[in-house]
Design an enzyme around this catalytic site. Structure first.
Site, PDB file in Angstrom:
ATOM      1  N   SER A 129       0.834  -1.204   0.000  1.00  0.00           N
ATOM      2  CA  SER A 129       0.000   0.000   0.000  1.00  0.00           C
ATOM      3  C   SER A 129       0.865   1.249   0.000  1.00  0.00           C
ATOM      4  CB  SER A 129      -0.857  -0.020   1.270  1.00  0.00           C
ATOM      5  OG  SER A 129      -1.394   1.250   1.519  1.00  0.00           O
ATOM      6  N   TYR A 153      -2.216  -0.640  10.312  1.00  0.00           N
ATOM      7  CA  TYR A 153      -2.426  -1.264   8.996  1.00  0.00           C
ATOM      8  C   TYR A 153      -1.190  -1.074   8.116  1.00  0.00           C
ATOM      9  CZ  TYR A 153      -3.579  -1.504   4.101  1.00  0.00           C
ATOM     10  OH  TYR A 153      -3.520  -1.780   2.763  1.00  0.00           O
ATOM     11  N   LYS A 157       1.849  -3.777   6.495  1.00  0.00           N
ATOM     12  CA  LYS A 157       2.289  -3.898   5.094  1.00  0.00           C
ATOM     13  C   LYS A 157       3.798  -3.662   4.984  1.00  0.00           C
ATOM     14  CE  LYS A 157      -1.565  -5.018   3.176  1.00  0.00           C
ATOM     15  NZ  LYS A 157      -1.695  -6.328   2.502  1.00  0.00           N
TER      16      LYS A 157
END
Ligand code: UDP
Length: 345
Positions: A129, A153, A157
């Site tokens: 991302s 989050y 990643k």
């Protein structure tokens, strides 16, 4: 393909099947619908649908993954590569439930790597991302810009990217591509596949889609005092079919590289929230209601990709613009006002 029933997974599945690949889709439907699998088969048509197998499993279940990979690919040969989409992806939720995010996103990736290694599968395309960059020093953002994730989050990643990079140093027969997505929106032009999040959407485009069909009253625009021309946040929205084609380009590039490589997948063009509302209203044919409210915690003013590396090395460029994204997203929502499962408005 893990996460095959999800928004990006389902579109990539269609693209790969149409290009002649055989796909084993995997999903646990924790944030997706089994109907998406039926829709994939419908979009590709009966001749090609037979090239899709589907297995319901949770990617944290290493034993189940091992069994699947050990069973080989369709037609009896070994699995050529894994495309790993399955993950939790809501920033706000990750702040409230970090342990679940690290478990699903990091532990599952480790279990997958172990199962792949055990069964001799060493090609992987990983969903990353643009949020790993956090607040960018300058725009557009190239791959080598520093990683400064600002929420759990994004940290999951970034941790996975580092695991994969370390793995490729230690075991040079791996070929791994991480794709950093900017803001995927839109839908398949057939209107059969699209973005159908469970519950109230976190992201601006599915929220607008649900305003357009009357499931939600109005869009809250988070902040109009950013240092951007109209004061609202700027993002690099990318059509999900362009993104799907990016995965195929990465797949076709895997054997031309060794080790680990990361690519930004975006258009290189920024769009503000108000520009997006105007473009989507245009597609729908009437102005959609919105209200300016305060900033959303954790948001940054502007994120735009520098997609040159993907163009130069993968030969991939986006072909679809904002009007296409809005037209296709609207066609999906208009035809599926309650989403795949027909949720009432
Ligand atoms: N946004 C908004 N209202 C919403 C959701 C998002 O104004 O209900 C804004 C958000 O502040 C950001 C842009 O839309 O500027 C894109 O947000 P989204 O959550 O879709 O993606 P993100 O860039 O955060 O991954």
């Amino acid at each position: 393909m893990t996460g095959a029933a999800g928004f990006i997974g389902s579109h990539t599945c269609v693209d790969l099947l149409t290009a002649g690949y055989r796909v084993i889709g995997v999903d646990d439907f924790s944030n997706s619908s089994p109907h998406a699998i039926e829709r994939i088969r419908e979009v590709v048509g009966p001749d090609v649908a037979g090239n899709l197998d589907f297995v319901e499993l949770d990617v944290r279940d290493g034993a189940a993954l091992g069994k699947l990979l050990g069973g080989g690919g369709r037609g009896g040969g070994p699995v050529y590569a894994v495309v790993h989409f399955a993950a939790r992806k809501a920033v706000g939720e990750s702040v409230r439930m970090p342990v679940e995010y690290y478990d699903t996103n990091v532990n599952a990736t480790l279990r997958l790597i172990e199962a792949m290694r055990e069964h001799g599968v060493r090609r992987l395309i990983f969903s990353s991302s643009c949020s790993v960059h956090g607040n960018a020093d300058s725009l557009p953002i190239p791959e080598e810009a520093p990683a400064r994730p600002t929420n759990p989050y994004a940290r999951t990643k970034w941790i996975c990217e580092q695991i994969l990079s370390d793995l490729c140093v230690a075991e040079p027969d791996w070929r791994v591509i991480a794709l950093r997505y900017f803001n995927p929106v839109g839908a398949h032009p057939s209107g059969l596949l699209g973005e159908d999040p469970r519950g109230i959407p976190n992201n601006v485009m599915p929220y607008l889609q649900q305003v357009a069909v009357g499931r939600l009253a109005e869009l809250s625009v988070f902040g109009s005092d950013y240092p951007t021309p109209d004061g609202t946040g700027i993002r690099d929205y990318i059509h999900v079919v362009d993104l799907a084609e990016g995965h195929r380009a990465a797949m076709e590039h895997l054997d031309d590289q060794t080790g680990y490589r990361v690519y930004n997948l975006g258009t290189g063009t920024g769009t503000s929230v108000l520009q997006l509302v105007a473009a989507f209203s245009e597609a729908v044919g009437r102005p959609l209601p919105y209200r300016i409210v305060g900033r959303r915690p954790g948001d940054v003013a502007e994120l735009v990709a520098d997609p040159r590396r993907a163009a130069e090395e993968l030969g991939w460029r986006t072909k679809r613009g904002l009007a296409d994204m809005c037209r296709d997203a609207w066609e999906f929502q208009r035809r599926n006002p309650g989403g795949y499962d027909g949720v009432a408005g």
